[in-house]
Design a protein around this motif. Structure first.
Motif, mmCIF file in Angstrom:
data_model
loop_
_atom_site.group_PDB
_atom_site.id
_atom_site.type_symbol
_atom_site.label_atom_id
_atom_site.label_comp_id
_atom_site.label_asym_id
_atom_site.label_seq_id
_atom_site.Cartn_x
_atom_site.Cartn_y
_atom_site.Cartn_z
ATOM 1 N N PRO A 16 -28.674 38.243 -12.311
ATOM 2 C CA PRO A 16 -29.712 37.605 -13.121
ATOM 3 C C PRO A 16 -31.122 37.854 -12.646
ATOM 4 N N THR A 17 -31.278 38.319 -11.412
ATOM 5 C CA THR A 17 -32.620 38.565 -10.885
ATOM 6 C C THR A 17 -32.797 40.048 -10.588
ATOM 7 N N HIS A 18 -34.037 40.436 -10.429
ATOM 8 C CA HIS A 18 -34.336 41.826 -10.084
ATOM 9 C C HIS A 18 -35.592 41.854 -9.230
ATOM 10 N N PHE A 63 -21.669 33.189 -29.930
ATOM 11 C CA PHE A 63 -23.004 32.710 -29.572
ATOM 12 C C PHE A 63 -22.979 31.877 -28.290
ATOM 13 N N GLY A 64 -22.491 30.643 -28.375
ATOM 14 C CA GLY A 64 -22.458 29.809 -27.178
ATOM 15 C C GLY A 64 -21.602 30.384 -26.076
ATOM 16 N N ASP A 65 -20.544 31.103 -26.438
ATOM 17 C CA ASP A 65 -19.644 31.631 -25.413
ATOM 18 C C ASP A 65 -20.216 32.856 -24.702
ATOM 19 N N THR A 66 -21.364 33.346 -25.135
ATOM 20 C CA THR A 66 -22.055 34.424 -24.421
ATOM 21 C C THR A 66 -23.285 33.905 -23.691
ATOM 22 N N THR A 67 -23.500 32.598 -23.691
ATOM 23 C CA THR A 67 -24.689 31.995 -23.106
ATOM 24 C C THR A 67 -24.402 31.541 -21.679
ATOM 25 N N ASP A 68 -25.122 32.123 -20.725
ATOM 26 C CA ASP A 68 -24.939 31.820 -19.302
ATOM 27 C C ASP A 68 -26.175 31.064 -18.819
ATOM 28 N N PHE A 69 -26.104 29.737 -18.838
ATOM 29 C CA PHE A 69 -27.269 28.925 -18.478
ATOM 30 C C PHE A 69 -27.685 29.126 -17.025
ATOM 31 N N THR A 70 -26.732 29.327 -16.145
ATOM 32 C CA THR A 70 -27.069 29.530 -14.731
ATOM 33 C C THR A 70 -27.867 30.806 -14.536
ATOM 34 N N HIS A 71 -27.427 31.887 -15.140
ATOM 35 C CA HIS A 71 -28.163 33.151 -15.030
ATOM 36 C C HIS A 71 -29.539 33.044 -15.688
ATOM 37 N N ILE A 72 -29.610 32.367 -16.804
ATOM 38 C CA ILE A 72 -30.888 32.221 -17.504
ATOM 39 C C ILE A 72 -31.908 31.524 -16.611
ATOM 40 N N LYS A 73 -31.543 30.388 -16.060
ATOM 41 C CA LYS A 73 -32.497 29.647 -15.229
ATOM 42 C C LYS A 73 -32.819 30.402 -13.942
ATOM 43 N N SER A 74 -31.820 31.009 -13.345
ATOM 44 C CA SER A 74 -32.046 31.770 -12.120
ATOM 45 C C SER A 74 -33.074 32.867 -12.346
ATOM 46 N N HIS A 75 -32.924 33.580 -13.437
ATOM 47 C CA HIS A 75 -33.840 34.687 -13.701
ATOM 48 C C HIS A 75 -35.289 34.214 -13.828
ATOM 49 N N TYR A 76 -35.537 33.324 -14.751
ATOM 50 C CA TYR A 76 -36.925 32.957 -15.038
ATOM 51 C C TYR A 76 -37.588 32.259 -13.854
ATOM 52 N N TYR A 77 -36.897 31.330 -13.236
ATOM 53 C CA TYR A 77 -37.544 30.532 -12.195
ATOM 54 C C TYR A 77 -37.614 31.247 -10.850
ATOM 55 N N VAL A 83 -37.617 34.843 -10.550
ATOM 56 C CA VAL A 83 -38.314 36.125 -10.662
ATOM 57 C C VAL A 83 -39.798 35.941 -10.950
ATOM 58 N N HIS A 84 -40.144 34.976 -11.794
ATOM 59 C CA HIS A 84 -41.547 34.796 -12.196
ATOM 60 C C HIS A 84 -42.288 33.945 -11.168
ATOM 61 N N LEU A 85 -42.450 34.486 -9.963
ATOM 62 C CA LEU A 85 -43.076 33.706 -8.903
ATOM 63 C C LEU A 85 -44.571 33.525 -9.106
ATOM 64 N N ASP A 86 -45.167 34.328 -9.990
ATOM 65 C CA ASP A 86 -46.567 34.093 -10.316
ATOM 66 C C ASP A 86 -46.729 32.799 -11.114
ATOM 67 N N ILE A 87 -45.677 32.419 -11.860
ATOM 68 C CA ILE A 87 -45.694 31.180 -12.629
ATOM 69 C C ILE A 87 -45.057 30.041 -11.833
ATOM 70 N N ASN A 88 -44.014 30.343 -11.074
ATOM 71 C CA ASN A 88 -43.257 29.341 -10.317
ATOM 72 C C ASN A 88 -43.199 29.773 -8.850
ATOM 73 N N PRO A 89 -44.299 29.610 -8.112
ATOM 74 C CA PRO A 89 -44.398 30.185 -6.757
ATOM 75 C C PRO A 89 -43.323 29.723 -5.786
ATOM 76 N N THR A 90 -42.781 28.514 -5.949
ATOM 77 C CA THR A 90 -41.769 28.026 -5.012
ATOM 78 C C THR A 90 -40.405 28.647 -5.236
ATOM 79 N N GLY A 91 -40.173 29.189 -6.436
ATOM 80 C CA GLY A 91 -38.862 29.739 -6.756
ATOM 81 C C GLY A 91 -37.792 28.688 -6.928
ATOM 82 N N ILE A 92 -38.159 27.427 -7.005
ATOM 83 C CA ILE A 92 -37.185 26.352 -7.185
ATOM 84 C C ILE A 92 -36.654 26.382 -8.615
ATOM 85 N N VAL A 93 -35.331 26.310 -8.744
ATOM 86 C CA VAL A 93 -34.678 26.314 -10.043
ATOM 87 C C VAL A 93 -34.363 24.874 -10.432
#
Length: 345
Positions: free
Chosen positions: A71-73, A264-278, A280-290
């Motif tokens: 989920p992250t890069h 639809f719902g069965d392809t939705t991975d909430f853990t990966h979604i939150k991990s990625h945005y919170y 990876v986007h350290l300019d928006i979320n500097p602490t990286g806390i999910v």
């Protein structure tokens, strides 16, 4: 990976993609051929999630294999850190960038998913995500499952192109325009544009079950992946906080209708979604806390959309349960049962 530039502090996405296509007429460099291509995705990415949904709805899982990155890069590439040895088991590479460089040694643009890769050569074919899903519908018809829905019906295409353009510009990309705004004025302008479009959808969907009428189309797939991420990520992380999706009666019921529809719902991975945005986007979320929340159980509340008539698949049928190897882990989406399908209440 979110690629873009700024004009007057407004975020503008880089939409220059590899435009090659896999076609069925035999005239192009990349012919339709079962087993030849691998779809590389991240379940976190909304653009990649589109392709996962369409591939599943059309029953192309045994025709086009799928590789899933983590989920992250980093700044360099999406990586296959979920696989044994951190190598994609089919392509044998640790990062999708290697498939780009195999074809374009001096490739300097964004390394994005989804990407279709030619397995024999290991070379990327295309990362043009809007075209990928349209071609799955139109170029791979011979290999679609019996009962597959027509997601790109010819009689609706002109209107659907206009709807898709507004949804992409104002909503799919609109949330990013808010989140990555360079100053207050750019943010407020982006915020106003987003909510004008959200209100338009609330009105449009009050009299029709799906965006184009009585059945699911490509337009619904494109909108769903943004709605699925709205309360979990965009509302807070991208500051689109006029209201939560769950506070918009029509759009929320529409989203729940889709979520409980197979594919639809069965392809939705909430853990990966939150991990990625919170993370990876350290300019928006500097602490990286999910964030620990939100509670997802409200996705299973009755939606009542049946009163508008219509049916998800028209004359077609729903796809069956996902194969064991392609199921979203239950701990990543607590609304799934042991078969990988969305639970019924």
């Amino acid at each position: 990976m979110t690629q873009g530039t700024y004009v007057d502090k407004e975020f503008q996405r880089d939409t220059t993609y590899i435009e090659d296509r896999i076609t069925s007429d035999g005239t192009g460099e990349w012919p339709v051929e079962p087993g030849r291509y691998r779809l590389v995705v991240s379940r976190a990415c909304p653009w990649a999630n589109r392709t996962i949904i369409v591939r599943r709805l059309l029953g192309l899982e045994d025709v086009i294999s799928m590789g899933v990155t983590g989920p992250t890069h980093d700044a360099d590439s999406w990586t296959f850190d979920l696989d044994e040895g951190h190598l994609d088991p089919v392509l044998g590479i640790p990062r999708i960038k290697d498939a780009y460089l195999a074809r374009f040694p001096d490739y300097s643009r964004g390394i994005t998913v989804p990407a279709l890769v030619d397995v024999p050569s290991g070379e990327v074919v295309t990362n043009n995500f809007p075209q990928i899903t349209l071609d799955l519908s139109t170029q791979w018809r011979e290999y679609q499952r019996e009962g597959a829905p027509d997601l790109w019906p010819e009689d609706l295409r002109e209107e659907m192109e206009a709807v898709n353009e507004r949804v992409y510009t104002e909503i799919n990309n609109g949330v990013y325009r808010c989140g990555f705004s360079g100053d207050q004025a750019a943010y407020e302008a982006a915020y106003d544009r987003l909510w004008t479009a959200m209100d338009w959808l609330e009105e449009r969907l009050s009299t029709r079950r799906y965006l184009m009428g009585d059945h699911i189309t490509e337009a619904d797939v494109r909108l769903f992946t943004t709605l699925a991420r709205f309360d979990a990520v965009y509302h807070g992380h991208f500051k689109v906080n006029r209201s939560k999706l769950s506070e918009m009666p029509v759009l929320w019921a529409y989203a729940r209708d889709l979520f409980t529809t197979p594919g639809f719902g069965d392809t939705t991975d909430f853990t990966h979604i939150k991990s990625h945005y919170y993370e990876v986007h350290l300019d928006i979320n500097p602490t990286g806390i999910v964030p620990a929340g939100p509670d997802y159980s409200n996705w299973l509340e009755p939606h009542g959309r049946e009163r508008l008539g219509g049916s998800p698949f028209g004359n077609g049928t729903a796809p069956g349960a996902p194969s064991e190897g392609e199921r979203v882990p239950a701990e990543h989406n607590p609304l799934l049962d042991e078969s990988g399908m969305v639970r019924t209440r």
